[in-house]
Design an enzyme around this catalytic site. Sequence first.
Site, mmCIF file in Angstrom:
data_model
loop_
_atom_site.group_PDB
_atom_site.id
_atom_site.type_symbol
_atom_site.label_atom_id
_atom_site.label_comp_id
_atom_site.label_asym_id
_atom_site.label_seq_id
_atom_site.Cartn_x
_atom_site.Cartn_y
_atom_site.Cartn_z
ATOM 1 N N SER A 163 9.562 33.188 -15.922
ATOM 2 C CA SER A 163 11.007 33.437 -15.929
ATOM 3 C C SER A 163 11.309 34.529 -14.917
ATOM 4 O O SER A 163 10.435 35.359 -14.607
ATOM 5 C CB SER A 163 11.456 33.882 -17.326
ATOM 6 N N TYR A 175 10.216 39.727 -24.346
ATOM 7 C CA TYR A 175 10.052 38.474 -23.613
ATOM 8 C C TYR A 175 9.620 38.762 -22.177
ATOM 9 O O TYR A 175 8.709 38.112 -21.650
ATOM 10 C CB TYR A 175 11.379 37.713 -23.638
#
Length: 310
Positions: A163, A175
Amino acid sequence: LLSLLRLPLARRCLRGAARLEPAGRAVLITGCDSGFGHLLALRLHRLGFTVFAGCLCPGSDGARRLQREAEVGSGRLRVLRLDVTCARDVRAAKELVLSHLPERGFWGLVNNAGISTFGETGWLPMETYEKFADVNLLGSIRTTLAFLPLLRKYKGRIVFMSSIIAYFTLGNGIYSMTKAAIEKFCDALRLEMKKFGVQVSIIQPGNYARSTKIQPPISAEEIWSELSEEEKAVYNKEYVQERANFFNSILSEGSTNGNEVVDAMVDALTSPAPKARYMVAKLKEKALVFVCALFPTFVMDSVLSYALSK
């Protein structure tokens, strides 16, 4: 220097060559219940690959849709239970793949399974950090190590879902932490696998929250109720509500076209010269990555702090 200048031209020539023939090649995908993994399983099956679609919950709506696709697919799509945190599931997946390998063998592993959540560093208990590390980081490593002998044998491809959040964070540091870690694992693996003819690619999506549903909207009340007394003494409900509203507004701006990311995943699996990294993001997201990578840290901190203050 001349050799280095020739590299881009050689790469363009390779990328213009004929793409891979999918027939007779097997690919295992993790996290196919929904999101990118689900879309990719459908796409690869329709392209002609033999697909092993790993689902955390074989009874989920997404898994049942894949089962329906499998019923009309000449046995080229198999849905299997695969919890990437469970070594037994990973071993069983490998045994299934070995027992149903098509004639051209095992071509690709797509480490797509992942989870996301929101919360400032002190808001999340240690158990949450352990869970995220196990799913997003160790799960990919666990699956990769199991299938590495097959990938070396058939000179296949490994694709990892990262990501742009690997470069910066806006309220979901847990995350970001796992994605930054998987990027470094991939960098080492990519170099080590070159001598075996195995290609390793990283997919770096921007905000596709509305497409994947990986992160549901945040409830400030739920966050507050789970905070420790120490954290409640530092923060108040208004602050938590402001942060929840900010994060929810980001989620609402996410793209709904997950096929843009799937296009990159397919290219990583089929191109004669796959890229090391595929960044699939809006211009402003790419600009943030650019600032983070090339400017001093205090510049990026100032940009993000300004965004949070608004």
